[in-house]
Write a protein that holds these residues in place. Structure first.
Motif, PDB file in Angstrom:
ATOM      1  N   GLY A  85       0.840  -1.128   0.000  1.00  0.00           N
ATOM      2  CA  GLY A  85       0.000   0.000   0.000  1.00  0.00           C
ATOM      3  C   GLY A  85       0.891   1.197   0.000  1.00  0.00           C
ATOM      4  N   GLY A 263       1.945  -1.649   1.329  1.00  0.00           N
ATOM      5  CA  GLY A 263       1.166  -1.842   2.548  1.00  0.00           C
ATOM      6  C   GLY A 263       1.943  -1.797   3.838  1.00  0.00           C
ATOM      7  N   ARG A 283       2.627  -4.948   8.632  1.00  0.00           N
ATOM      8  CA  ARG A 283       1.955  -5.151   7.352  1.00  0.00           C
ATOM      9  C   ARG A 283       0.794  -6.102   7.571  1.00  0.00           C
ATOM     10  NH1 ARG A 283       0.820  -7.765   2.847  1.00  0.00           N
ATOM     11  NH2 ARG A 283       0.842  -6.545   0.910  1.00  0.00           N
ATOM     12  N   LYS A 286      -4.450  -8.817   3.924  1.00  0.00           N
ATOM     13  CA  LYS A 286      -5.903  -8.664   3.853  1.00  0.00           C
ATOM     14  C   LYS A 286      -6.594  -9.954   3.445  1.00  0.00           C
ATOM     15  CE  LYS A 286      -5.673  -3.704   2.942  1.00  0.00           C
ATOM     16  NZ  LYS A 286      -6.024  -2.588   2.014  1.00  0.00           N
TER      17      LYS A 286
END
Length: 346
Positions: A85, A263, A283, A286
């Motif tokens: 990210g 991320g 981190r 997801k």
């Protein structure tokens, strides 16, 4: 026929009057954008652009890197559960600039660059192949159940001696845990030094250019089903930092490579298994709904440990459940198994 007072004549007169009024009015002042908020928002925008334009490097399939060696009772079962990210920038109210606006917090990239700078200047004695890397740690792992719930084992100390021989060996190390010694033996012809058995010499052979190193880490890493590739690389880096001795230039490169992973975020207050507070780098995976967090000493920036936890509820598992926590208590180089740094063999 045009009505009186209308038409082109009137229109021209109105335009002339507007121009005259405009000349009489003061020139509009330039908008003064406070420097700190401007830099903050610019930094956020550039990080999003960089994340979009720099996707994770393509990688060839490889064997999954082994996680840190836990006791058999603490190994996660092979259940069908997804477990384990842009760099985050936020505004804090901890300080004020000259114009009274909040200052942007240090990003993960900046923190990792500072950690890399310290690592590069650290005096590390090279480890010979006839020596062993010794690490004493405090750790706990979770036993996972089929319904998604987990039970964290009590914290316990562990000592590990790791062979530094490059050629394939059957005995790759020794663990002292719960009062007993457990040899780490490999079957067959043995295991050579490599990503699954990192030695000082093998670590020194890795690229010291962060981009080239990141490409190599992606090539060597294969994520478990239901996990992100970038997270597998992040976890591999954590393993390499935890129970090894690394050449300074390679340690610096690995932190700089970590900063390039999507991320990655900075944590203001992170706590290791020993209860030591510091700054963190984290981190979130997801896909697996878990996060890994590295902990560094706030002053020396030395690596203290790491922890893994759930970021969402999964089945009977709750958000925030700790899956593993680890803290380095002592690290050194010894000449024989069961020898401690600065002490004789036992």
């Amino acid at each position: 026929m045009n009505a009186a007072g209308s038409g082109p004549v009137r229109t021209g007169r109105e335009e002339a009057e507007r121009e005259e009024l405009a000349r009489l009015l003061p020139a509009p002042a330039e908008r003064d954008v406070p420097s700190e908020p401007y830099l903050h928002h610019k930094d956020r925008l550039m990080q999003h652009i960089d994340d979009d334009q720099n996707p994770a490097p393509a990688a060839a399939p490889a064997r999954p890197a082994r996680r840190r060696l836990l006791r058999p009772a603490l190994l996660m079962p092979a259940a069908g559960l997804a477990l384990a990210g842009a760099l985050a920038v936020t505004l804090t109210g901890g300080g004020e600039s000259g114009n009274g606006s909040a200052q942007p917090r240090e990003t993960a990239a900046v923190l990792l660059d500072r950690i890399a700078g310290v690592a590069e200047k650290t005096d590390v004695k090279p480890v010979r192949e006839d020596q062993l890397v010794y690490v004493k740690s405090l750790m706990a792992g979770a036993e996972l159940k089929e319904d998604g719930s987990s039970k964290l084992d009590p914290l316990h100390e562990r000592e590990i001696w790791k062979s530094q021989i490059s050629k394939p060996v059957i005995k790759i190390g020794l663990i002292h845990e719960d009062g007993d010694y457990f040899p780490l033996n490999e079957g067959g012809p043995g295991t050579p030094a490599g990503v699954h058995r990192p030695t000082y010499l093998w670590l020194s052979s890795l690229p010291t250019d962060p981009d080239a190193l990141l490409q190599e880490l992606y090539r060597m890493t294969e994520p478990e089903e239901g996990h992100e590739k970038a997270q597998a690389v992040f976890d591999l880096i954590g393993d390499l930092l935890s129970e090894n001795v690394m050449p300074p230039e390679n340690a610096a490169a690995i932190y700089k490579a970590a900063a390039k992973l999507p991320g990655v975020k900075r944590v203001d207050d992170a706590v290791d298994a020993a209860g030591r507070h510091g700054v963190g780098i984290t981190r979130t995976d997801k896909r697996a709904s878990t996060a890994t967090e590295w902990v560094f000493d706030r002053d020396s920036l030395a690596f203290l440990g790491e922890r893994r936890y759930r970021t969402e509820a999964i089945g009977a598992g709750k958000k925030g459940d700790i899956l593993e926590k680890f803290a380095v208590l002592e690290r050194g180089i010894v000449d024989a198994y069961r020898e401690r740094p600065g002490a004789t063999t036992k």
